[in-house]
Write a protein that holds these residues in place. Structure first.
Motif, mmCIF file in Angstrom:
data_model
loop_
_atom_site.group_PDB
_atom_site.id
_atom_site.type_symbol
_atom_site.label_atom_id
_atom_site.label_comp_id
_atom_site.label_asym_id
_atom_site.label_seq_id
_atom_site.Cartn_x
_atom_site.Cartn_y
_atom_site.Cartn_z
ATOM 1 N N ALA A 1 -32.957 55.394 46.415
ATOM 2 C CA ALA A 1 -33.966 56.286 45.845
ATOM 3 C C ALA A 1 -34.669 55.542 44.719
ATOM 4 O O ALA A 1 -34.093 54.649 44.085
ATOM 5 C CB ALA A 1 -33.336 57.572 45.312
ATOM 6 N N CYS A 2 -35.915 55.898 44.474
ATOM 7 C CA CYS A 2 -36.687 55.220 43.438
ATOM 8 C C CYS A 2 -36.134 55.550 42.056
ATOM 9 O O CYS A 2 -35.769 56.693 41.761
ATOM 10 C CB CYS A 2 -38.158 55.636 43.516
ATOM 11 N N HIS A 3 -36.082 54.528 41.200
ATOM 12 C CA HIS A 3 -35.615 54.670 39.819
ATOM 13 C C HIS A 3 -36.839 54.875 38.928
ATOM 14 O O HIS A 3 -37.929 54.376 39.232
ATOM 15 C CB HIS A 3 -34.856 53.399 39.409
ATOM 16 N N PRO A 4 -36.706 55.614 37.821
ATOM 17 C CA PRO A 4 -37.880 55.810 36.944
ATOM 18 C C PRO A 4 -38.409 54.512 36.329
ATOM 19 O O PRO A 4 -39.579 54.449 35.935
ATOM 20 C CB PRO A 4 -37.347 56.764 35.861
ATOM 21 N N THR A 5 -37.560 53.480 36.237
ATOM 22 C CA THR A 5 -38.016 52.186 35.717
ATOM 23 C C THR A 5 -38.544 51.338 36.869
ATOM 24 O O THR A 5 -37.802 51.045 37.809
ATOM 25 C CB THR A 5 -36.870 51.434 35.024
ATOM 26 N N PRO A 6 -39.824 50.944 36.848
ATOM 27 C CA PRO A 6 -40.361 50.104 37.932
ATOM 28 C C PRO A 6 -39.531 48.837 38.116
ATOM 29 O O PRO A 6 -39.055 48.241 37.139
ATOM 30 C CB PRO A 6 -41.779 49.780 37.453
ATOM 31 N N GLY A 7 -39.362 48.423 39.371
ATOM 32 C CA GLY A 7 -38.601 47.218 39.661
ATOM 33 C C GLY A 7 -37.126 47.463 39.910
ATOM 34 O O GLY A 7 -36.379 46.511 40.177
ATOM 35 N N PHE A 8 -36.704 48.742 39.854
ATOM 36 C CA PHE A 8 -35.305 49.087 40.079
ATOM 37 C C PHE A 8 -35.212 50.254 41.054
ATOM 38 O O PHE A 8 -36.144 51.063 41.161
ATOM 39 C CB PHE A 8 -34.601 49.452 38.769
ATOM 40 N N ASP B 1 -22.762 38.403 57.123
ATOM 41 C CA ASP B 1 -22.831 39.009 55.802
ATOM 42 C C ASP B 1 -23.599 40.323 55.815
ATOM 43 O O ASP B 1 -24.144 40.753 56.823
ATOM 44 C CB ASP B 1 -23.454 38.037 54.785
ATOM 45 N N VAL B 2 -23.614 40.950 54.637
ATOM 46 C CA VAL B 2 -24.380 42.168 54.370
ATOM 47 C C VAL B 2 -25.238 41.887 53.150
ATOM 48 O O VAL B 2 -24.808 41.190 52.224
ATOM 49 C CB VAL B 2 -23.447 43.361 54.095
ATOM 50 N N GLY B 3 -26.449 42.412 53.136
ATOM 51 C CA GLY B 3 -27.290 42.116 51.991
ATOM 52 C C GLY B 3 -28.389 43.131 51.770
ATOM 53 O O GLY B 3 -28.579 44.080 52.532
ATOM 54 N N PHE B 4 -29.126 42.897 50.695
ATOM 55 C CA PHE B 4 -30.239 43.731 50.254
ATOM 56 C C PHE B 4 -31.536 42.962 50.513
ATOM 57 O O PHE B 4 -31.575 41.741 50.366
ATOM 58 C CB PHE B 4 -30.077 44.015 48.762
ATOM 59 N N PHE B 5 -32.594 43.658 50.905
ATOM 60 C CA PHE B 5 -33.881 42.968 51.047
ATOM 61 C C PHE B 5 -35.014 43.895 50.638
ATOM 62 O O PHE B 5 -34.866 45.119 50.586
ATOM 63 C CB PHE B 5 -34.095 42.457 52.475
ATOM 64 N N GLU C 1 -44.811 39.896 50.919
ATOM 65 C CA GLU C 1 -43.700 39.104 50.399
ATOM 66 C C GLU C 1 -42.381 39.769 50.783
ATOM 67 O O GLU C 1 -42.204 40.977 50.610
ATOM 68 C CB GLU C 1 -43.788 38.989 48.883
ATOM 69 N N THR C 2 -41.454 38.973 51.309
ATOM 70 C CA THR C 2 -40.157 39.477 51.741
ATOM 71 C C THR C 2 -39.064 38.559 51.201
ATOM 72 O O THR C 2 -39.151 37.347 51.336
ATOM 73 C CB THR C 2 -40.065 39.525 53.278
ATOM 74 N N LYS C 3 -38.049 39.160 50.588
ATOM 75 C CA LYS C 3 -36.908 38.390 50.102
ATOM 76 C C LYS C 3 -35.620 39.139 50.401
ATOM 77 O O LYS C 3 -35.597 40.371 50.440
ATOM 78 C CB LYS C 3 -37.022 38.126 48.597
ATOM 79 N N SER C 4 -34.552 38.374 50.617
ATOM 80 C CA SER C 4 -33.254 38.982 50.900
ATOM 81 C C SER C 4 -32.179 38.313 50.062
ATOM 82 O O SER C 4 -32.300 37.144 49.673
ATOM 83 C CB SER C 4 -32.911 38.849 52.387
ATOM 84 N N PHE C 5 -31.097 39.074 49.804
ATOM 85 C CA PHE C 5 -30.014 38.593 48.961
ATOM 86 C C PHE C 5 -28.691 39.110 49.518
ATOM 87 O O PHE C 5 -28.500 40.328 49.626
ATOM 88 C CB PHE C 5 -30.167 39.111 47.517
ATOM 89 N N PRO C 6 -27.762 38.220 49.878
ATOM 90 C CA PRO C 6 -26.414 38.705 50.243
ATOM 91 C C PRO C 6 -25.791 39.425 49.056
ATOM 92 O O PRO C 6 -25.974 39.011 47.906
ATOM 93 C CB PRO C 6 -25.657 37.414 50.573
ATOM 94 N N THR C 7 -25.087 40.504 49.319
ATOM 95 C CA THR C 7 -24.469 41.275 48.245
ATOM 96 C C THR C 7 -23.010 41.552 48.579
ATOM 97 O O THR C 7 -22.664 41.753 49.747
ATOM 98 C CB THR C 7 -25.191 42.614 48.028
ATOM 99 N N SER C 8 -22.159 41.565 47.557
ATOM 100 C CA SER C 8 -20.754 41.893 47.789
ATOM 101 C C SER C 8 -20.537 43.395 47.882
ATOM 102 O O SER C 8 -19.769 43.851 48.729
ATOM 103 C CB SER C 8 -19.876 41.278 46.704
ATOM 104 N N VAL D 1 -30.072 48.998 41.144
ATOM 105 C CA VAL D 1 -30.284 47.662 41.700
ATOM 106 C C VAL D 1 -31.604 47.085 41.212
ATOM 107 O O VAL D 1 -32.649 47.754 41.260
ATOM 108 C CB VAL D 1 -30.286 47.714 43.248
ATOM 109 N N ASP D 2 -31.557 45.842 40.750
ATOM 110 C CA ASP D 2 -32.755 45.083 40.393
ATOM 111 C C ASP D 2 -33.378 44.571 41.691
ATOM 112 O O ASP D 2 -32.776 43.763 42.405
ATOM 113 C CB ASP D 2 -32.363 43.909 39.489
ATOM 114 N N ILE D 3 -34.556 45.057 42.014
ATOM 115 C CA ILE D 3 -35.187 44.711 43.290
ATOM 116 C C ILE D 3 -35.429 43.210 43.398
ATOM 117 O O ILE D 3 -35.303 42.629 44.480
ATOM 118 C CB ILE D 3 -36.512 45.486 43.464
ATOM 119 N N SER D 4 -35.758 42.553 42.298
ATOM 120 C CA SER D 4 -36.126 41.134 42.344
ATOM 121 C C SER D 4 -34.950 40.226 42.650
ATOM 122 O O SER D 4 -35.132 39.094 43.092
ATOM 123 C CB SER D 4 -36.773 40.710 41.027
ATOM 124 N N THR D 5 -33.722 40.714 42.414
ATOM 125 C CA THR D 5 -32.538 39.866 42.617
ATOM 126 C C THR D 5 -31.514 40.462 43.574
ATOM 127 O O THR D 5 -30.620 39.759 44.040
ATOM 128 C CB THR D 5 -31.826 39.608 41.276
#
Length: 325
Positions: A108-115, A82-86, A94-101, A135-139
């Protein structure tokens, strides 16, 4: 001798990159001890390094773009399956990964924290689509903002380097080769609306776009690198001017820069300095990416190389490089 070389590197980097750090994913695929994926930060002024060890799959390949936003490092992993985001929180580890379609290429950093912003591709029945997501970093879930459009299906050279963010014009730049790979197009998406706001043709025959540097854009000109598709090795640094009448990016000057070769490992830019992992010249016998090359994105002049072997005690095979002040 090793101590002497280490001291030379320290002095050179302290003068050249005061206050800068490099953060990258250490794939370490070429060690005899096995694979030990980790995140590494190197202070270029003090020569100190910090390693965050992870327990993630050693079969990860992490070679594409990355971003470091509010202490959180994000990138893309690739495995056979697979391919994913982490993400890695550099303060807490803390490290988390998520498979993505969709496949995320550069960030690049988004002006809204967490994205974060991400250049993205999707597979559709009519062909691959390339565009912009938030992209929502948490998910790891991305929301599509807009897509690049051209005359028919867009070709892509396969390099994440083809996508760059420009916060002076608030656009995502995408460079695509022509179908015969002997030219190319520069397209721009508005970061807020996702609408395509520009479409230019590169006025360079026989070469396709490799990577552009939108941070140099001023008074209708910018710099970038074109490559010879027949060899995949020859690189030429250009200054372009944008002609709004003919919708072409016309070359003003060029410098042959074959050393400016990081394959599909995108450069990271701080100020006017680009940093990138040097790729091996011999693709039949690859070696680890443990040397960082530098150059001035305005002039194309090569800067000092950084050998991470003299800084980090562990074996290094780096990817997804980010510089930060």
């Amino acid at each position: 001798m090793a101590d002497v070389m280490r001291s030379m590197v320290v002095v050179m980097l302290a003068a050249y990159a005061e206050g800068l750090s490099l953060t990258f994913w250490n794939n370490t695929y070429y060690t005899t001890e096995g694979n030990h994926p980790s995140l590494v930060t190197v202070d270029l002024e003090t020569n100190e390094s910090r390693t965050i060890h992870t327990q993630y799959d050693p079969e990860w390949s992490v070679w594409e773009g990355a971003a470091l936003c509010n202490g959180v490092y994000v990138s893309t992993y690739i495995t056979i399956a697979d391919v994913g985001f982490f993400y890695v929180n550099t303060e807490t580890s803390e490290t988390k990964s998520f498979p993505t379609s969709p496949h995320y290429y550069t960030y690049a950093c988004h002006p809204t924290p967490g994205f974060v912003y991400a250049s993205t591709s999707w597979q559709t029945p009519s062909g691959d689509v390339y565009g912009l997501s938030v992209v929502d970093i948490s998910t790891g879930v991305g929301k599509s903002i807009g897509n690049f459009t051209g005359n028919g299906n867009l070709n892509w050279a396969g390099f994440p380097n083809n996508f760059q963010f420009d916060f002076k014009s608030n656009t995502l730049w995408g460079s695509f080769p022509t179908s015969d790979k002997k030219g190319g197009y520069l397209l721009m998406l508005d970061l807020a609306t996702g609408s395509q706001v520009a479409h230019y043709e590169y006025g360079v025959s026989g070469f396709q776009p490799y990577e552009m540097f939108p941070s140099t854009a001023a008074k209708g000109s910018f710099t970038g690198v074109m490559m010879d598709p027949s060899t995949m090795m020859q690189r030429v640094f250009y200054e372009f001017t944008l002609n709004n009448s003919t919708k072409t990016a016309t070359p003003l000057r060029k410098i042959v820069s074959n050393w400016m070769y990081s394959w599909s490992l995108p450069p990271t830019i701080c100020g006017n300095t680009a940093f990138a992992f040097k790729n091996v010249e011999n693709l039949e016998a690859p070696t680890p990416h443990n040397v960082v090359i530098t150059w001035d994105v305005v002039t194309g002049v090569q800067g000092p190389s950084i050998s991470l072997k003299g800084i980090i005690p562990e074996k290094v095979d780096g990817g997804a490089l980010v510089c930060s002040a």
